[in-house]
Design an enzyme around this catalytic site. Structure first.
Site, PDB file in Angstrom:
ATOM      1  N   VAL A  36       0.832  -1.209   0.000  1.00  0.00           N
ATOM      2  CA  VAL A  36       0.000   0.000   0.000  1.00  0.00           C
ATOM      3  C   VAL A  36       0.868   1.260   0.000  1.00  0.00           C
ATOM      4  CG1 VAL A  36      -1.700   1.329   1.326  1.00  0.00           C
ATOM      5  CG2 VAL A  36      -1.943  -1.147   1.114  1.00  0.00           C
ATOM      6  N   THR A 146      -5.660  -0.833   6.914  1.00  0.00           N
ATOM      7  CA  THR A 146      -6.986  -1.332   7.319  1.00  0.00           C
ATOM      8  C   THR A 146      -6.953  -1.600   8.813  1.00  0.00           C
ATOM      9  OG1 THR A 146      -7.268  -2.305   5.150  1.00  0.00           O
ATOM     10  CG2 THR A 146      -8.683  -3.140   6.906  1.00  0.00           C
ATOM     11  N   GLU A 176      -7.956   2.436   1.825  1.00  0.00           N
ATOM     12  CA  GLU A 176      -7.597   2.189   0.423  1.00  0.00           C
ATOM     13  C   GLU A 176      -8.416   1.020  -0.115  1.00  0.00           C
ATOM     14  OE1 GLU A 176      -5.927  -0.675  -0.575  1.00  0.00           O
ATOM     15  OE2 GLU A 176      -5.586  -1.533   1.398  1.00  0.00           O
ATOM     16  N   LYS A 232     -14.576   0.212   4.836  1.00  0.00           N
ATOM     17  CA  LYS A 232     -13.497  -0.652   4.339  1.00  0.00           C
ATOM     18  C   LYS A 232     -13.789  -2.124   4.646  1.00  0.00           C
ATOM     19  CE  LYS A 232      -9.583  -2.330   3.164  1.00  0.00           C
ATOM     20  NZ  LYS A 232      -8.855  -2.246   1.940  1.00  0.00           N
ATOM     21  N   LEU A 278     -17.585 -12.260  -9.461  1.00  0.00           N
ATOM     22  CA  LEU A 278     -18.442 -13.447  -9.585  1.00  0.00           C
ATOM     23  C   LEU A 278     -17.674 -14.533 -10.339  1.00  0.00           C
ATOM     24  CD1 LEU A 278     -22.132 -12.481 -10.500  1.00  0.00           C
ATOM     25  CD2 LEU A 278     -21.251 -13.421  -8.363  1.00  0.00           C
ATOM     26  N   GLY A 285      -7.978 -15.608  -1.464  1.00  0.00           N
ATOM     27  CA  GLY A 285      -6.811 -15.556  -0.584  1.00  0.00           C
ATOM     28  C   GLY A 285      -6.300 -14.134  -0.523  1.00  0.00           C
ATOM     29  N   CYS A 288      -5.698  -9.592   2.414  1.00  0.00           N
ATOM     30  CA  CYS A 288      -6.808  -8.719   2.839  1.00  0.00           C
ATOM     31  C   CYS A 288      -8.078  -9.462   3.189  1.00  0.00           C
ATOM     32  CB  CYS A 288      -7.072  -7.696   1.747  1.00  0.00           C
ATOM     33  SG  CYS A 288      -5.600  -6.784   1.303  1.00  0.00           S
ATOM     34  N   LYS A 349      -3.336 -14.594  -6.662  1.00  0.00           N
ATOM     35  CA  LYS A 349      -3.985 -14.205  -7.909  1.00  0.00           C
ATOM     36  C   LYS A 349      -2.874 -13.776  -8.865  1.00  0.00           C
ATOM     37  CE  LYS A 349      -4.708  -9.378  -6.803  1.00  0.00           C
ATOM     38  NZ  LYS A 349      -5.625  -8.268  -6.798  1.00  0.00           N
ATOM     39  N   ARG A 356       0.371 -14.768   0.327  1.00  0.00           N
ATOM     40  CA  ARG A 356      -0.315 -14.830   1.621  1.00  0.00           C
ATOM     41  C   ARG A 356      -1.730 -15.388   1.473  1.00  0.00           C
ATOM     42  NH1 ARG A 356       0.927  -8.878   3.745  1.00  0.00           N
ATOM     43  NH2 ARG A 356       0.965  -8.505   1.498  1.00  0.00           N
TER      44      ARG A 356
HETATM   45  C1  UGA Z   1      -8.751  -6.687  -2.114  1.00  0.00           C
HETATM   46  C2  UGA Z   1      -9.852  -5.720  -2.596  1.00  0.00           C
HETATM   47  O1  UGA Z   1     -10.308  -6.113  -3.886  1.00  0.00           O
HETATM   48  C3  UGA Z   1      -9.319  -4.290  -2.650  1.00  0.00           C
HETATM   49  O2  UGA Z   1     -10.374  -3.404  -2.988  1.00  0.00           O
HETATM   50  C4  UGA Z   1      -8.773  -3.920  -1.282  1.00  0.00           C
HETATM   51  O3  UGA Z   1      -8.181  -2.631  -1.279  1.00  0.00           O
HETATM   52  C5  UGA Z   1      -7.695  -4.902  -0.872  1.00  0.00           C
HETATM   53  O4  UGA Z   1      -8.266  -6.230  -0.859  1.00  0.00           O
HETATM   54  C6  UGA Z   1      -7.228  -4.519   0.505  1.00  0.00           C
HETATM   55  O5  UGA Z   1      -8.009  -4.641   1.456  1.00  0.00           O
HETATM   56  O6  UGA Z   1      -6.133  -3.954   0.632  1.00  0.00           O
HETATM   57  P1  UGA Z   1      -6.663  -7.885  -3.244  1.00  0.00           P
HETATM   58  O7  UGA Z   1      -6.518  -8.616  -1.949  1.00  0.00           O
HETATM   59  O8  UGA Z   1      -5.454  -7.275  -3.864  1.00  0.00           O
HETATM   60  O9  UGA Z   1      -7.720  -6.676  -3.071  1.00  0.00           O
HETATM   61  O10 UGA Z   1      -7.243  -8.919  -4.288  1.00  0.00           O
HETATM   62  P2  UGA Z   1      -8.603  -9.162  -5.068  1.00  0.00           P
HETATM   63  O11 UGA Z   1      -8.415  -8.837  -6.476  1.00  0.00           O
HETATM   64  O12 UGA Z   1      -9.747  -8.553  -4.371  1.00  0.00           O
HETATM   65  O13 UGA Z   1      -8.718 -10.760  -4.941  1.00  0.00           O
HETATM   66  C7  UGA Z   1      -8.800 -11.382  -3.662  1.00  0.00           C
HETATM   67  C8  UGA Z   1      -8.965 -12.873  -3.826  1.00  0.00           C
HETATM   68  O14 UGA Z   1     -10.231 -13.181  -4.370  1.00  0.00           O
HETATM   69  C9  UGA Z   1      -7.950 -13.507  -4.773  1.00  0.00           C
HETATM   70  O15 UGA Z   1      -7.563 -14.749  -4.248  1.00  0.00           O
HETATM   71  C10 UGA Z   1      -8.722 -13.671  -6.070  1.00  0.00           C
HETATM   72  O16 UGA Z   1      -8.233 -14.691  -6.880  1.00  0.00           O
HETATM   73  C11 UGA Z   1     -10.096 -13.997  -5.513  1.00  0.00           C
HETATM   74  N1  UGA Z   1     -11.202 -13.679  -6.465  1.00  0.00           N
HETATM   75  C12 UGA Z   1     -11.444 -12.388  -6.802  1.00  0.00           C
HETATM   76  C13 UGA Z   1     -11.975 -14.704  -6.962  1.00  0.00           C
HETATM   77  O17 UGA Z   1     -11.766 -15.897  -6.663  1.00  0.00           O
HETATM   78  N2  UGA Z   1     -13.019 -14.388  -7.798  1.00  0.00           N
HETATM   79  C14 UGA Z   1     -13.291 -13.108  -8.139  1.00  0.00           C
HETATM   80  O18 UGA Z   1     -14.263 -12.898  -8.899  1.00  0.00           O
HETATM   81  C15 UGA Z   1     -12.492 -12.094  -7.640  1.00  0.00           C
END
Ligand code: UGA
Length: 470
Positions: A36, A146, A176, A232, A278, A285, A288, A349, A356
Site C-alpha cells: 500500500v 486497514t 484504500e 473498508k 463473480l 486468498g 486482505c 492471484k 499470503r
Molecule cells: C482486495 C480488494 O479487492 C481491494 O479493494 C482492497 O483494497 C484490498 O483487498 C485490501 O483490502 O487492501 P486484493 O486482496 O489485492 O484486493 O485482491 P482481489 O483482487 O480482491 O482478490 C482477492 C482474492 O479473491 C484472490 O484470491 C482472487 O483470486 C479472488 N477472487 C477475486 C476470486 O476468486 N473471484 C473473483 O471474482 C475475484
C-alpha cells in the site's frame, strides 16, 4: 476548538467550487513502504505533492533509494524512477524527521492477523507514538492501513499522550481499495474516495492532496471516522461473500449439469448484482479478505453480534480450498503417494508475487501430507514460496514443472497459463490429468486432446468459438 462535523458541513465542503485556489503541493510523509505505502507514495507524488516514504527497515529503504523494488507491482518501478528523478518522491529510514517536515502523514503500515483473529496494531501504535513525539505543528494524520473500527480514536489518544505540548492535529480515516496487481490503476481511477473526519479543518489539505481526482469528478464520501473504517471492512467482507457465493453455486452446477460461467454471466447482467467478483476459483486468498473477514467477525464478537453471513463466507471458503484438493485427489484415484503433481501458479492471484493465504499453500501442504511429489512453477511468487516450502521442486518454466507429471493443477490465472500449448503438455506429462481451478483452459481443446480434466463449476471454456450468449 475543533467542531464536530455536521451533515451540512460535509455537504458544504463537498460542494466547494473547483475554482478556488487549492493547488499548493502538500508535504507528505507516508509511513510504511509495503504494497500500500509504496504505491500510495508514488501516486501522491504524481499528484504534484512532495512525498517522503518512510520505513524503519533500513534494507528496504536502501533498495528503494537505489531504484530496486521490494515487491512486484506492475508499473511501480517506472513510477518510482520518474518521481524520484524530479524530486517529488524520496525515501527515508528516519520517521522522526519525516514527520517533523510534513504537514500530512499517511499511516500505511501492516496490520497482520493475530492468533485470536483480531488485527495486530503494534505497528500502528508505534507509528502513533512516534508521531506524538515529533508533533512540531498542526498536522493531518491520515490512516490508510486497514484498522478495526475504533482505531482512529485510539491513534488520536496515543498521539495526545505522547505529544509534549498541546499542538493541534486532526485524525482522518482514508481507507484504500487497491487491488494488488492493479494498484496504480486503482489509485488513479478509484470508484470513490472515502474520507472519515471529525472536524472541517483537515478538509482543505485533503482536497489539495487529491485535487486531480476532484477535477475528474471522482465521488468523494465524507463521513465520520468510524463509518469510514466500517466502509473498508464492509466492502471487503461483501466481496468475500460474493466470491464465496459463486463458488458455492459452482459446486451446485457440478451436481446439476449447469455451467457456472453461464450462470455468473446471467446473474451479473442484473445491474443490482453486477458481474465483478463473480468469478469462481480456488477460494479467495491474499493479505486482505481472509484477515479482514476475520477481523470483522472479531469486532462483531466484541459487541456481542454474530455476523452470520460473514462467518459463513469464512467457513465456506476454507471448505472450498479443501474441496479443490479433494477434486485433485479424486482425479488421481485417491492415491497420491509418490505421484508427481505439477502446481501451476502459487500467487493468490495473477500479477503479484504475494502468496499470503493463497490456496496453493493449502494444496501443497495437503499434497505433501499425502506423500505426493510436488513440482511447481509461478512467474513471480516462487521466491516467497521457497521460504514456506524449501523442499518441493521449483522450476523455471511451466513445461519444466509438468514434465512427467501424473497430474496438473492450475491455481493462478496468469496470462502465460492461458497460452499453454496443451498439445505439448499432453506429450510431456506422464498422465493427461488436469484440474483447472481458474477455468482458463479451453475445455474444447482439452476434450479434443483426450485429457481427463476438471474445472470449477462444470464450466465450458472455449477459446475458439464465439460465445452463444453474446
Ligand atoms: C482486495 C480488494 O479487492 C481491494 O479493494 C482492497 O483494497 C484490498 O483487498 C485490501 O483490502 O487492501 P486484493 O486482496 O489485492 O484486493 O485482491 P482481489 O483482487 O480482491 O482478490 C482477492 C482474492 O479473491 C484472490 O484470491 C482472487 O483470486 C479472488 N477472487 C477475486 C476470486 O476468486 N473471484 C473473483 O471474482 C475475484
Amino acid at each position: 476548538m475543533q467542531r464536530k462535523i455536521t451533515l451540512q458541513a460535509a455537504l458544504l465542503i463537498t460542494l466547494l467550487p473547483l475554482s478556488q485556489s487549492f493547488a499548493s503541493p502538500q508535504n507528505i510523509a507516508v509511513i510504511g513502504t509495503g504494497y500500500v505505502g509504496s504505491v500510495l507514495g508514488a501516486c501522491l507524488a504524481s499528484f504534484n505533492n512532495k512525498v517522503v516514504c518512510v520505513d524503519t527497515n533500513k534494507e528496504t529503504i536502501e533498495k528503494l533509494k537505489r531504484g530496486e523494488m521490494t515487491i512486484y507491482e506492475p508499473g511501480l518501478e517506472e513510477m518510482i524512477a520518474r518521481y524520484t528523478q524530479n524530486n517529488s518522491l524520496s525515501f527515508s529510514d528516519d520517521p522522526a524527521s519525516a514527520i517533523r517536515n510534513s504537514d500530512i502523514i499517511f499511516i500505511a503500515v501492516g496490520t497482520p492477523m493475530t492468533d485470536d483473529g483480531n488485527a495486530n496494531l503494534n505497528a500502528i501504535e508505534s507509528v502513533a507514538r512516534t508521531i506524538g513525539e515529533n508533533l512540531n505543528g498542526y498536522k493531518v494524520i491520515c490512516t490508510k492501513s486497514t484498522v478495526p473500527i475504533g482505531t482512529g480514536a485510539r491513534i488520536k489518544q496515543i498521539i495526545k499522550n505522547y505529544s509534549q505540548n498541546s499542538t493541534e492535529f486532526d485524525i482522518v480515516s482514508n481507507p484504500e481499495f487497491l487491488r494488488e496487481g492493479s494498484s496504480i490503476y486503482d489509485f488513479l481511477n478509484p470508484d470513490r474516495v472515502i474520507i472519515g473526519l471529525e472536524s472541517e479543518r483537515p478538509y482543505k489539505a485533503l482536497y489539495d492532496v487529491y485535487e486531480p481526482l476532484h477535477k475528474r469528478a471522482v465521488p468523494f464520501v465524507f463521513t465520520n471516522i468510524e463509518s469510514a473504517e466500517a466502509i473498508k471492512y464492509a466492502s471487503n467482507a461483501f466481496l468475500a461473500v460474493k466470491i464465496t457465493f459463486i463458488n458455492e453455486i459452482a459446486n451446485l452446477c457440478e451436481r446439476v449439469g449447469a455451467d457456472v460461467l453461464q450462470v455468473a454471466k446471467g446473474m451479473g447482467l442484473d445491474k443490482r448484482i453486477g458481474s465483478q467478483f463473480l468469478t469462481p476459483g480456488p477460494g479467495y486468498g491474499g493479505s486482505c479478505f481472509p484477515k479482514d473477514v476475520q477481523a470483522l467477525l472479531f469486532k462483531g464478537n466484541q459487541v456481542a453480534l454474530d455476523l452470520k453471513v460473514t462467518r459463513a463466507a469464512k467457513e465456506s471458503n476454507s471448505e472450498h480450498k479443501l474441496r479443490i484438493f479433494e477434486k485433485l485427489s479424486k482425479l488421481l484415484g485417491n492415491d497420491l503417494s509418490h505421484k508427481k503433481v505439477a502446481v501451476l501458479g502459487l500467487a493468490f492471484k495473477s500479477n503479484t508475487d504475494d502468496i499470503r493465504e493463497s490456496s496453493s499453500i493449502d494444496i501443497i501442504q495437503k499434497l505433501i501430507e499425502n506423500k505426493a511429489r510436488v513440482s511447481v512453477y509461478d512467474p513471480e511468487a516462487m521466491d516467497n514460496m521457497k521460504k514456506l516450502f524449501p523442499n518441493i521442486e521449483y522450476n523455471s518454466s511451466t513445461y519444466d514443472a509438468i514434465k512427467d507429471a501424473d497430474a496438473i493443477v492450475l491455481l493462478t490465472e496468469w496470462d502465460e497459463f492461458r497460452l499453454i500449448d496443451l498439445a505439448y503438455v499432453r506429450k510431456l506429462a506422464k498422465q493427461a490429468l488436469i484440474l483447472d481451478a481458474r477455468n482458463i483452459l479451453s475445455t474444447t481443446l482439452l476434450k479434443k486432446l483426450n485429457f481427463t480434466f476438471e474445472n470449477i463449476g462444470n464450466a465450458t471454456v472455449s477459446t475458439s468459438s464465439p460465445d452463444p450468449v453474446e
